[in-house]
Write a protein that holds these residues in place. Structure first.
Motif, PDB file in Angstrom:
ATOM      1  N   ALA A 128      -9.100  -4.715   0.234  1.00 20.98           N
ATOM      2  CA  ALA A 128      -8.894  -3.362   0.381  1.00 20.98           C
ATOM      3  C   ALA A 128      -7.483  -3.127   0.958  1.00 20.98           C
ATOM      4  CB  ALA A 128     -10.089  -2.712   1.036  1.00 20.98           C
ATOM      5  N   LEU A 129      -7.348  -3.801   2.256  1.00 22.44           N
ATOM      6  CA  LEU A 129      -6.046  -3.585   2.764  1.00 22.44           C
ATOM      7  C   LEU A 129      -4.838  -3.841   2.095  1.00 22.44           C
ATOM      8  CD1 LEU A 129      -4.636  -2.320   5.396  1.00 22.44           C
ATOM      9  CD2 LEU A 129      -5.023  -4.313   6.417  1.00 22.44           C
ATOM     10  N   ASP A 130      -4.866  -5.108   1.824  1.00 22.43           N
ATOM     11  CA  ASP A 130      -3.819  -5.726   1.001  1.00 22.43           C
ATOM     12  C   ASP A 130      -3.612  -4.622  -0.461  1.00 22.43           C
ATOM     13  OD1 ASP A 130      -3.336  -7.830   2.585  1.00 22.43           O
ATOM     14  OD2 ASP A 130      -4.593  -9.321   1.300  1.00 22.43           O
ATOM     15  N   ARG A 131      -4.641  -4.330  -1.173  1.00 23.58           N
ATOM     16  CA  ARG A 131      -4.389  -3.617  -2.291  1.00 23.58           C
ATOM     17  C   ARG A 131      -3.809  -2.253  -2.066  1.00 23.58           C
ATOM     18  NH1 ARG A 131      -9.299  -4.004  -4.232  1.00 23.58           N
ATOM     19  NH2 ARG A 131     -10.335  -2.560  -2.896  1.00 23.58           N
ATOM     20  N   GLU A 132      -4.160  -1.690  -0.914  1.00 22.75           N
ATOM     21  CA  GLU A 132      -3.508  -0.594  -0.340  1.00 22.75           C
ATOM     22  C   GLU A 132      -2.065  -0.805  -0.070  1.00 22.75           C
ATOM     23  OE1 GLU A 132      -4.163   3.136   2.790  1.00 22.75           O
ATOM     24  OE2 GLU A 132      -5.199   1.413   3.084  1.00 22.75           O
ATOM     25  N   VAL A 133      -1.756  -1.716   0.700  1.00 22.13           N
ATOM     26  CA  VAL A 133      -0.445  -2.030   0.950  1.00 22.13           C
ATOM     27  C   VAL A 133       0.626  -2.033  -0.389  1.00 22.13           C
ATOM     28  CG1 VAL A 133       1.254  -3.894   1.851  1.00 22.13           C
ATOM     29  CG2 VAL A 133      -0.686  -2.996   3.075  1.00 22.13           C
ATOM     30  N   GLU A 140       4.097   4.890  -4.412  1.00 23.92           N
ATOM     31  CA  GLU A 140       4.455   5.596  -3.665  1.00 23.92           C
ATOM     32  C   GLU A 140       5.902   5.299  -3.312  1.00 23.92           C
ATOM     33  OE1 GLU A 140       2.884   8.163  -3.636  1.00 23.92           O
ATOM     34  OE2 GLU A 140       0.730   7.101  -4.247  1.00 23.92           O
ATOM     35  N   GLY A 141       6.317   4.028  -3.565  1.00 25.80           N
ATOM     36  CA  GLY A 141       7.788   3.641  -3.205  1.00 25.80           C
ATOM     37  C   GLY A 141       8.190   3.509  -1.633  1.00 25.80           C
ATOM     38  N   LEU A 142       6.938   3.242  -0.931  1.00 28.36           N
ATOM     39  CA  LEU A 142       7.204   3.197   0.558  1.00 28.36           C
ATOM     40  C   LEU A 142       7.829   1.792   0.876  1.00 28.36           C
ATOM     41  CD1 LEU A 142       3.966   4.972   1.949  1.00 28.36           C
ATOM     42  CD2 LEU A 142       6.354   5.706   1.448  1.00 28.36           C
ATOM     43  N   THR A 143       8.728   1.677   1.971  1.00 30.69           N
ATOM     44  CA  THR A 143       9.201   0.389   2.521  1.00 30.69           C
ATOM     45  C   THR A 143       8.072  -0.121   3.293  1.00 30.69           C
ATOM     46  OG1 THR A 143       9.897   1.742   4.426  1.00 30.69           O
ATOM     47  CG2 THR A 143      11.539   1.476   2.586  1.00 30.69           C
ATOM     48  N   PRO A 144       8.263  -1.409   3.765  1.00 28.58           N
ATOM     49  CA  PRO A 144       7.172  -1.909   4.572  1.00 28.58           C
ATOM     50  C   PRO A 144       7.044  -1.365   6.011  1.00 28.58           C
ATOM     51  CG  PRO A 144       8.449  -3.753   3.426  1.00 28.58           C
ATOM     52  CD  PRO A 144       9.008  -2.449   3.169  1.00 28.58           C
ATOM     53  N   ARG A 145       8.040  -0.794   6.574  1.00 29.39           N
ATOM     54  CA  ARG A 145       8.129   0.078   7.744  1.00 29.39           C
ATOM     55  C   ARG A 145       7.315   1.339   7.386  1.00 29.39           C
ATOM     56  NH1 ARG A 145      13.760   0.721   9.327  1.00 29.39           N
ATOM     57  NH2 ARG A 145      13.414  -1.334  10.173  1.00 29.39           N
ATOM     58  N   GLN A 146       7.550   1.996   6.395  1.00 29.44           N
ATOM     59  CA  GLN A 146       6.450   3.256   6.161  1.00 29.44           C
ATOM     60  C   GLN A 146       5.151   2.719   5.955  1.00 29.44           C
ATOM     61  OE1 GLN A 146       9.195   4.274   3.022  1.00 29.44           O
ATOM     62  NE2 GLN A 146       9.879   5.841   4.197  1.00 29.44           N
ATOM     63  N   ILE A 147       5.091   1.806   5.315  1.00 30.58           N
ATOM     64  CA  ILE A 147       3.576   1.243   5.063  1.00 30.58           C
ATOM     65  C   ILE A 147       2.941   0.905   6.505  1.00 30.58           C
ATOM     66  CG2 ILE A 147       2.226  -0.400   3.974  1.00 30.58           C
ATOM     67  CD1 ILE A 147       4.373  -0.732   1.821  1.00 30.58           C
ATOM     68  N   ALA A 148       3.616   0.532   7.148  1.00 30.73           N
ATOM     69  CA  ALA A 148       3.129   0.022   8.594  1.00 30.73           C
ATOM     70  C   ALA A 148       2.630   1.416   9.202  1.00 30.73           C
ATOM     71  CB  ALA A 148       4.131  -0.717   9.315  1.00 30.73           C
ATOM     72  N   GLU A 149       3.339   2.417   8.904  1.00 33.38           N
ATOM     73  CA  GLU A 149       2.933   3.580   9.688  1.00 33.38           C
ATOM     74  C   GLU A 149       1.747   4.345   9.137  1.00 33.38           C
ATOM     75  OE1 GLU A 149       5.085   7.948  10.095  1.00 33.38           O
ATOM     76  OE2 GLU A 149       6.321   6.288  10.049  1.00 33.38           O
ATOM     77  N   VAL A 150       1.644   4.190   7.883  1.00 30.27           N
ATOM     78  CA  VAL A 150       0.525   4.787   6.937  1.00 30.27           C
ATOM     79  C   VAL A 150      -0.801   3.828   7.477  1.00 30.27           C
ATOM     80  CG1 VAL A 150      -0.682   5.108   4.776  1.00 30.27           C
ATOM     81  CG2 VAL A 150       1.879   5.533   5.038  1.00 30.27           C
ATOM     82  N   THR A 151      -0.857   2.594   7.296  1.00 30.71           N
ATOM     83  CA  THR A 151      -1.740   1.694   7.620  1.00 30.71           C
ATOM     84  C   THR A 151      -2.015   1.050   9.159  1.00 30.71           C
ATOM     85  OG1 THR A 151      -0.461  -0.412   7.238  1.00 30.71           O
ATOM     86  CG2 THR A 151      -1.596   0.791   5.419  1.00 30.71           C
ATOM     87  N   ALA A 157       3.842  -7.173  10.230  1.00 30.65           N
ATOM     88  CA  ALA A 157       2.559  -7.455   9.547  1.00 30.65           C
ATOM     89  C   ALA A 157       2.370  -6.920   7.930  1.00 30.65           C
ATOM     90  CB  ALA A 157       1.292  -7.059  10.258  1.00 30.65           C
ATOM     91  N   ALA A 158       3.069  -5.476   8.116  1.00 35.34           N
ATOM     92  CA  ALA A 158       3.075  -4.997   6.593  1.00 35.34           C
ATOM     93  C   ALA A 158       3.887  -5.634   5.531  1.00 35.34           C
ATOM     94  CB  ALA A 158       3.237  -3.535   6.824  1.00 35.34           C
ATOM     95  N   SER A 159       5.071  -6.117   6.214  1.00 34.06           N
ATOM     96  CA  SER A 159       5.880  -6.962   5.102  1.00 34.06           C
ATOM     97  C   SER A 159       5.302  -8.270   4.625  1.00 34.06           C
ATOM     98  CB  SER A 159       7.069  -7.176   6.195  1.00 34.06           C
ATOM     99  OG  SER A 159       8.189  -7.878   5.147  1.00 34.06           O
ATOM    100  N   ILE A 160       4.562  -8.860   5.793  1.00 33.85           N
ATOM    101  CA  ILE A 160       4.198 -10.096   5.421  1.00 33.85           C
ATOM    102  C   ILE A 160       2.914  -9.795   4.382  1.00 33.85           C
ATOM    103  CG2 ILE A 160       2.635 -12.079   6.354  1.00 33.85           C
ATOM    104  CD1 ILE A 160       4.376 -12.072   8.950  1.00 33.85           C
ATOM    105  N   ARG A 161       2.106  -8.904   4.582  1.00 34.80           N
ATOM    106  CA  ARG A 161       0.817  -8.745   3.798  1.00 34.80           C
ATOM    107  C   ARG A 161       1.447  -8.373   2.358  1.00 34.80           C
ATOM    108  NH1 ARG A 161      -4.351  -8.061   5.025  1.00 34.80           N
ATOM    109  NH2 ARG A 161      -4.885  -8.168   7.179  1.00 34.80           N
ATOM    110  N   LEU A 162       2.271  -7.458   2.379  1.00 35.37           N
ATOM    111  CA  LEU A 162       2.957  -7.144   0.907  1.00 35.37           C
ATOM    112  C   LEU A 162       3.581  -8.499   0.271  1.00 35.37           C
ATOM    113  CD1 LEU A 162       4.066  -5.061  -1.018  1.00 35.37           C
ATOM    114  CD2 LEU A 162       6.016  -4.643   0.369  1.00 35.37           C
ATOM    115  N   HIS A 163       4.302  -9.274   0.999  1.00 37.19           N
ATOM    116  CA  HIS A 163       4.881 -10.242   0.295  1.00 37.19           C
ATOM    117  C   HIS A 163       3.891 -11.280   0.120  1.00 37.19           C
ATOM    118  CE1 HIS A 163       7.648 -13.721  -0.412  1.00 37.19           C
ATOM    119  NE2 HIS A 163       6.685 -14.458   0.368  1.00 37.19           N
ATOM    120  N   ARG A 164       2.673 -11.489   0.518  1.00 35.19           N
ATOM    121  CA  ARG A 164       1.807 -12.304   0.227  1.00 35.19           C
ATOM    122  C   ARG A 164       1.076 -11.699  -1.021  1.00 35.19           C
ATOM    123  NH1 ARG A 164      -0.343 -14.567   5.916  1.00 35.19           N
ATOM    124  NH2 ARG A 164       1.128 -16.008   6.445  1.00 35.19           N
ATOM    125  N   ALA A 165       0.609 -10.545  -1.020  1.00 41.09           N
ATOM    126  CA  ALA A 165      -0.192 -10.063  -1.887  1.00 41.09           C
ATOM    127  C   ALA A 165       0.708 -10.126  -3.393  1.00 41.09           C
ATOM    128  CB  ALA A 165      -0.607  -8.468  -1.374  1.00 41.09           C
TER     129      ALA A 165
END
Length: 192
Positions: A128-133, A140-151, A157-165
């Motif tokens: 669920a978290l990786d899918r949301e990222v 939504e066109g968010l950057t990893p920094r913005q994703i980190a704020e949301v999640t 961590a957001a950047s790594i999760r996004l890259h791996r997903a």
């Protein structure tokens, strides 16, 4: 003393209008039913009655007392109803022209919708978290920094999760490059 006089005059005006309304409401309704769309009749009648209220002193043949001679006042009231009917028709015409103009300028609907069943199936394999990222990044066109704020993850961590997903999705979808134009993937990384 003056306010009492104003109240009496206001009440006398209401009594005159009520007498006028009782005398002309049914004939005006019949007049409008024969000339307007059924769904507009009540609105036009209400507008007509409002004009009659505002112009009560201008109604020819309307005496000072409650007895109202319908034959005296109806022709003028029909004229008011005719004017309100014309206003309603003009307003309807403007609405129709606006809708026509908007439909002419609106882009045609895209009937050839893409089939995204594979993508949705691949997204379904992520937790669920990786899918949301991924969805926050892609939809939504968010950057990893913005994703980190949301999640509430760290930016790293957001950047790594996004890259791996994205890597997992690319493998599942059999694509060589999962990056899309317009998305910055190097945010937070050093250029050294």
């Amino acid at each position: 003393m003056e306010s009492m006089l104003e109240q009496e005059l206001a009440r006398a005006r209401e009594v005159r209008f009520e007498a006028l309304a009782r005398a002309v409401a049914v004939p005006l309704h019949r007049y409008l039913v024969r000339r307007a769309d059924a769904d507009a009749v009540d609105d036009i009648l209400a507008e007509t009655m409002l004009v009659l209220w505002r112009r009560l002193e201008d109604v020819p043949g309307l005496g000072e007392g409650p007895p109202v001679d319908a034959d005296e006042v109806l022709p003028w009231c029909y004229g008011v109803a005719r004017g309100c009917l014309s206003n309603a028709r003009r307003a309807q015409g403007r609405r129709l022209r606006l809708v026509e103009r908007l439909t002419r300028t609106a882009p045609p609907p895209d009937h050839a919708e893409a089939d995204h069943t594979e993508l949705h199936a691949a997204l379904g394999t992520l937790n669920a978290l990786d899918r949301e990222v991924v969805e926050l990044w892609a939809w939504e066109g968010l950057t990893p920094r913005q994703i980190a704020e949301v999640t509430r993850l760290t930016a790293n961590a957001a950047s790594i999760r996004l890259h791996r997903a994205k890597k997992r999705l690319a493998a599942l979808l059999d694509r060589k490059n999962a990056d899309q134009s317009g998305h910055e993937t190097a945010e937070g990384r050093s250029n050294r």
